[in-house]
Structure formats: C-alpha cells, structure tokens
Design an enzyme around this catalytic site. Structure first.
Site, PDB file in Angstrom:
ATOM      1  N   ASP A   1       0.854  -1.181   0.000  1.00 43.77           N
ATOM      2  CA  ASP A   1       0.000   0.000   0.000  1.00 43.77           C
ATOM      3  C   ASP A   1       0.894   1.236   0.000  1.00 43.77           C
ATOM      4  O   ASP A   1       2.010   1.208   0.524  1.00 43.77           O
ATOM      5  CB  ASP A   1      -0.920   0.024   1.218  1.00 43.77           C
ATOM      6  CG  ASP A   1      -1.925   1.167   1.156  1.00 43.77           C
ATOM      7  OD1 ASP A   1      -2.738   1.191   0.212  1.00 43.77           O
ATOM      8  OD2 ASP A   1      -1.888   2.044   2.037  1.00 43.77           O
TER       9      ASP A   1
ATOM     10  N   GLU B   1       0.798   5.738   0.403  1.00 48.79           N
ATOM     11  CA  GLU B   1       0.103   6.994   0.651  1.00 48.79           C
ATOM     12  C   GLU B   1       0.800   8.049  -0.199  1.00 48.79           C
ATOM     13  O   GLU B   1       2.014   7.967  -0.442  1.00 48.79           O
ATOM     14  CB  GLU B   1       0.135   7.380   2.135  1.00 48.79           C
ATOM     15  CG  GLU B   1      -0.487   6.338   3.070  1.00 48.79           C
ATOM     16  CD  GLU B   1      -1.956   6.097   2.839  1.00 48.79           C
ATOM     17  OE1 GLU B   1      -2.628   6.972   2.213  1.00 48.79           O
ATOM     18  OE2 GLU B   1      -2.462   5.041   3.248  1.00 48.79           O
TER      19      GLU B   1
ATOM     20  N   GLU C   1      -6.519  17.535   1.446  1.00 52.79           N
ATOM     21  CA  GLU C   1      -7.417  16.377   1.500  1.00 52.79           C
ATOM     22  C   GLU C   1      -6.645  15.095   1.774  1.00 52.79           C
ATOM     23  O   GLU C   1      -7.126  14.210   2.477  1.00 52.79           O
ATOM     24  CB  GLU C   1      -8.197  16.254   0.187  1.00 52.79           C
ATOM     25  CG  GLU C   1      -9.272  17.306  -0.014  1.00 52.79           C
ATOM     26  CD  GLU C   1     -10.355  17.226   1.057  1.00 52.79           C
ATOM     27  OE1 GLU C   1     -10.722  16.114   1.458  1.00 52.79           O
ATOM     28  OE2 GLU C   1     -10.826  18.292   1.489  1.00 52.79           O
TER      29      GLU C   1
ATOM     30  N   HIS D   1      -4.320  10.542   5.519  1.00 54.40           N
ATOM     31  CA  HIS D   1      -3.202   9.797   6.109  1.00 54.40           C
ATOM     32  C   HIS D   1      -2.467  10.535   7.222  1.00 54.40           C
ATOM     33  O   HIS D   1      -1.639   9.933   7.926  1.00 54.40           O
ATOM     34  CB  HIS D   1      -2.210   9.347   5.029  1.00 54.40           C
ATOM     35  CG  HIS D   1      -1.715  10.428   4.117  1.00 54.40           C
ATOM     36  ND1 HIS D   1      -1.073  11.560   4.567  1.00 54.40           N
ATOM     37  CD2 HIS D   1      -1.750  10.529   2.765  1.00 54.40           C
ATOM     38  CE1 HIS D   1      -0.724  12.307   3.541  1.00 54.40           C
ATOM     39  NE2 HIS D   1      -1.135  11.712   2.420  1.00 54.40           N
TER      40      HIS D   1
ATOM     41  N   HIS E   1      -5.385   6.411   7.692  1.00 59.40           N
ATOM     42  CA  HIS E   1      -4.866   5.435   6.732  1.00 59.40           C
ATOM     43  C   HIS E   1      -3.345   5.486   6.808  1.00 59.40           C
ATOM     44  O   HIS E   1      -2.740   6.544   6.673  1.00 59.40           O
ATOM     45  CB  HIS E   1      -5.320   5.782   5.314  1.00 59.40           C
ATOM     46  CG  HIS E   1      -6.755   5.487   5.057  1.00 59.40           C
ATOM     47  ND1 HIS E   1      -7.176   4.397   4.342  1.00 59.40           N
ATOM     48  CD2 HIS E   1      -7.875   6.141   5.449  1.00 59.40           C
ATOM     49  CE1 HIS E   1      -8.497   4.394   4.283  1.00 59.40           C
ATOM     50  NE2 HIS E   1      -8.947   5.446   4.943  1.00 59.40           N
TER      51      HIS E   1
ATOM     52  N   ASP F   1      -2.480  -0.520   6.520  1.00 55.02           N
ATOM     53  CA  ASP F   1      -3.427  -0.939   5.490  1.00 55.02           C
ATOM     54  C   ASP F   1      -2.947  -2.194   4.765  1.00 55.02           C
ATOM     55  O   ASP F   1      -3.764  -3.030   4.359  1.00 55.02           O
ATOM     56  CB  ASP F   1      -3.649   0.194   4.490  1.00 55.02           C
ATOM     57  CG  ASP F   1      -4.581   1.269   5.043  1.00 55.02           C
ATOM     58  OD1 ASP F   1      -5.020   1.123   6.202  1.00 55.02           O
ATOM     59  OD2 ASP F   1      -4.854   2.247   4.332  1.00 55.02           O
TER      60      ASP F   1
END
Length: 236
Positions: free
Chosen positions: A7, A9, A52, A57, A152, A157
């Site tokens: 994963d 970010e 945003e 995160h 997140h 994740d």
C-alpha cells in the site's frame, strides 16, 4: 511463491500530474503465512501534500520534510518486491505512482520486476457484485479488526489487506494459526483422528430465514445482471 501486500500513501490523486509517494508499506507472506518481514518507508515528496490527502493519512509537509527522497531507497524497494506476487487494493492507483517514481530514475515499470500484480479490488467486485468493496467496507464485511486505525497508514493498510485477502480466498478467520488446534505425533507429523462417532445436528432454516435468503439471491441476481445461472436450472 512469495506474496507481498503493498500500500502507498501519496500527496494527491494524480501521479501523472506530479503527485508523489510519501509512504510505502509492504508485508511478506509465504505459503499463506506471514513471515514477519516487512518494508516501511516515508519519503520527502519535494512538493506540498494536498490538504485532503493529509486528512486521509495525517502526513504533513513538516513531518515529511526531513525524510529521504524516493530515489534513496528505490533499490531497497525493488529488491523487496522482486519476483513476488504483489497484491494491492485498487492496483492501478499504486502501480501508477510506483511507475512514475521509477520512470524518474530511469527504471522499468514495476510489472517487469514482479511475478504478477493481483488487484484485490477486482477480486472483491467479483465476489461481492453490487456491494461497496473499499478496504474499509471489506474489513467491516469480513470482520477484520480496524480499531487501531485512526488514519490510513501504508503499513497498517497492507496488514489489513493481508487479513482481508486470506478471508476472501480461504475463509480462514485469522492469519494467526493456533498450533494447539492441530494434532501431531512425536515426529511432528500430522495425525488423523476418527470423527465418525460425532453426530452433527441438522438445524433446518426457519421460514423467515428462507425468505431472507431468497431476497438476498434476488439482490445478487439483480446486481450481476441476471448472471446467477444456477437459478435457471431445473431442480434435481
């Protein structure tokens, strides 16, 4: 085969417009067991993080300012992924960002390095047509604990994805296997037990349960566009 749950970010949603990776998390599984090996890195994206994205995160420009650039750890990332099956939820998003980072370094796309890329979102859409299939939704549906997740995070994740993947592909309740549940002999070999004397009770479904099941099948048939072909077969 090695499986890597991955994963990322990012600073935003569009890799082709210059958004960058700020965090990567990878967890290794071999033979459907977690090995304990993982890779977790933060990167200075050399550009502001969209507000945003920060809300998702929690990684601010200040936090990332003293982190290394992606280029500094690219060899480590590539070596960890090399030859493995990479499992990603919404794979095109993460591989798009990885490929843009690799392109900046003159490296080939990630697909040329790994055995294959598996998109768990595509798997979930096939298993649960017409349902919400985000990682959050799957965790709720498959009863994966997310109580420690305030934001997140790539490594967190990736771990949740590993739990979700196992439950989607085998129905195993957890990646933690209780050794006491398996009987072995003195040499450590599995032994068989005679269970023929055990009589399992048969509990028939109630009328309400039958009606609920029929309603669920109708919803499934509608969501799949009439592809539940078994409903068209004559009863045996």
């Amino acid at each position: 085969m090695r499986q890597i749950f991955l994963d990322t970010e990012t600073t935003g949603l569009d890799a082709t417009s210059g958004d960058r990776i700020v965090e990567i998390g990878c967890i290794e599984m071999v033979g459907r067991r977690l090995t304990g090996r993982h890779l977790h890195l933060y990167f200075n994206p050399e550009r502001p993080v969209h507000p945003e994205a920060v809300r998702v995160h929690g990684l601010t420009d200040e936090f990332l300012s003293d982190k290394p650039r992606f280029a500094a750890h690219a060899p480590e990332v590539l070596e960890f992924l090399r030859g493995a099956e990479i499992i990603i939820h919404n794979a095109s998003f993460d591989t798009g960002f990885l490929n843009e980072e690799l392109k900046r370094l003159g490296q080939p796309a990630v697909h040329t390095l790994v055995a294959r890329v598996t998109d768990s979102l595509a798997m979930a859409r096939e298993m649960f047509p017409g349902k919400a299939n985000s990682l959050d939704a799957l965790c709720r549906r498959l009863e994966v604990d997310t109580s420690n997740r305030a934001f997140h995070g790539a490594l967190l994740d990736a771990g949740l994805l590993a739990e979700v993947y196992v439950r989607m592909t085998r129905g195993q309740d957890s990646l933690v296997i209780d050794a006491s549940a398996t009987s072995t002999d003195a040499q450590g070999e599995l032994t068989r037990r005679d269970l023929s004397h055990i009589m399992l009770p048969v509990v028939p479904a109630s009328e309400a349960e039958l009606q609920a099941h029929e309603a669920w099948l109708k919803d499934l048939d509608k969501a799949s566009g009439g592809k539940t072909v078994w409903r068209q077969l004559e009863p045996v």
